[in-house]
Write a protein that holds these residues in place. Structure first.
Motif, PDB file in Angstrom:
ATOM      1  N   THR A   1      60.320  52.707  51.956  1.00 19.47           N
ATOM      2  CA  THR A   1      59.169  53.603  52.023  1.00 19.47           C
ATOM      3  C   THR A   1      58.169  53.053  53.030  1.00 19.47           C
ATOM      4  O   THR A   1      58.245  51.897  53.432  1.00 19.47           O
ATOM      5  N   LYS A   6      53.968  52.591  53.783  1.00 23.66           N
ATOM      6  CA  LYS A   6      52.622  52.625  53.222  1.00 23.66           C
ATOM      7  C   LYS A   6      51.763  53.295  54.277  1.00 23.66           C
ATOM      8  O   LYS A   6      51.604  52.779  55.386  1.00 23.66           O
ATOM      9  N   SER A  32      48.323  54.740  55.755  1.00 23.86           N
ATOM     10  CA  SER A  32      46.878  54.559  55.726  1.00 23.86           C
ATOM     11  C   SER A  32      46.232  55.720  56.463  1.00 23.86           C
ATOM     12  O   SER A  32      46.573  56.013  57.611  1.00 23.86           O
ATOM     13  N   HIS A  48      42.456  54.750  53.002  1.00 26.58           N
ATOM     14  CA  HIS A  48      43.198  55.183  51.818  1.00 26.58           C
ATOM     15  C   HIS A  48      44.651  54.860  52.108  1.00 26.58           C
ATOM     16  O   HIS A  48      45.187  55.258  53.149  1.00 26.58           O
ATOM     17  N   VAL A  49      45.314  54.123  51.221  1.00 22.65           N
ATOM     18  CA  VAL A  49      46.705  53.719  51.425  1.00 22.65           C
ATOM     19  C   VAL A  49      47.553  54.237  50.273  1.00 22.65           C
ATOM     20  O   VAL A  49      47.164  54.112  49.112  1.00 22.65           O
ATOM     21  N   THR A  50      48.698  54.800  50.617  1.00 20.94           N
ATOM     22  CA  THR A  50      49.615  55.317  49.605  1.00 20.94           C
ATOM     23  C   THR A  50      51.046  55.240  50.133  1.00 20.94           C
ATOM     24  O   THR A  50      51.277  55.381  51.337  1.00 20.94           O
ATOM     25  N   PRO A  51      52.029  55.005  49.259  1.00 21.71           N
ATOM     26  CA  PRO A  51      53.416  54.990  49.718  1.00 21.71           C
ATOM     27  C   PRO A  51      53.922  56.411  49.972  1.00 21.71           C
ATOM     28  O   PRO A  51      53.495  57.351  49.292  1.00 21.71           O
ATOM     29  N   ILE A  52      54.796  56.541  50.957  1.00 16.73           N
ATOM     30  CA  ILE A  52      55.380  57.851  51.258  1.00 16.73           C
ATOM     31  C   ILE A  52      56.861  57.705  51.573  1.00 16.73           C
ATOM     32  O   ILE A  52      57.331  56.654  51.974  1.00 16.73           O
ATOM     33  N   THR A  64      53.250  66.314  52.439  1.00 18.10           N
ATOM     34  CA  THR A  64      52.271  65.980  51.412  1.00 18.10           C
ATOM     35  C   THR A  64      51.532  67.234  50.999  1.00 18.10           C
ATOM     36  O   THR A  64      51.541  68.232  51.726  1.00 18.10           O
ATOM     37  N   SER A  90      45.919  66.950  48.464  1.00 15.54           N
ATOM     38  CA  SER A  90      45.965  65.537  48.082  1.00 15.54           C
ATOM     39  C   SER A  90      44.937  64.769  48.918  1.00 15.54           C
ATOM     40  O   SER A  90      44.440  65.265  49.938  1.00 15.54           O
ATOM     41  N   LYS A 114      45.493  62.170  50.819  1.00 16.53           N
ATOM     42  CA  LYS A 114      46.013  61.950  52.167  1.00 16.53           C
ATOM     43  C   LYS A 114      46.060  63.244  52.966  1.00 16.53           C
ATOM     44  O   LYS A 114      45.784  63.250  54.160  1.00 16.53           O
TER      45      LYS A 114
END
Length: 142
Positions: free
Chosen positions: A20, A22, A24, A33-37, A50, A54, A56
């Protein structure tokens, strides 16, 4: 000693298996803002989807600057950081096509259509990021 990856090496690295990224994005107040995708590499672009509403999704619609980090958390450790500017599409055929392909990568061909149908709906965005900067190192701990 860390070694820089070649263009071919970083592309193979980020496309390997089910790694995956991460992601940003930049919040309205300027903070990250950091999230896995889940994602795919398509030539010189990273593709993912996405929800439009949301965090992101809202961040990307407001400010398309992004960074992604893909890493191998096993010794001797390697990583790729990609930077670029995102653009979005709300074309449902395009979203479903890519959601199906992304689903195949992460969940297997047998579930690809299921994920394409789940994620290829109104309210989703297809995000394409043209990679304009790459930092890629392998064997960081050697």
């Amino acid at each position: 000693m860390a070694e820089k990856m070649t263009d071919a090496q970083w592309r193979e690295f980020v496309s390997h298996g089910t790694r995956t990224a991460k992601l940003s994005t930049v919040r309205a107040d300027g903070s990250p803002h950091v999230t896995p995708i889940w994602f795919l590499l398509d030539g010189d672009e990273v593709v993912f989807n996405t929800g439009k509403d949301s965090v992101k999704g809202r961040n990307i619609l407001r400010d398309g600057r992004i960074a992604l980090c893909v890493d191998d958390d096993r010794p001797p450790y390697s990583f790729v950081v990609l930077r670029g500017r995102a653009r979005v599409s709300e074309d449902l055929d395009e979203i479903r096509h890519w959601a199906t392909r992304i689903g195949a990568r992460y969940m297997g061909e047998e579930r690809a259509e299921e994920f394409g149908a789940r994620n290829g709906v109104p309210g989703e965005l297809l995000v394409r990021v043209t990679v304009d900067r790459v930092l890629a190192e392998m064997d960081v701990a050697d």
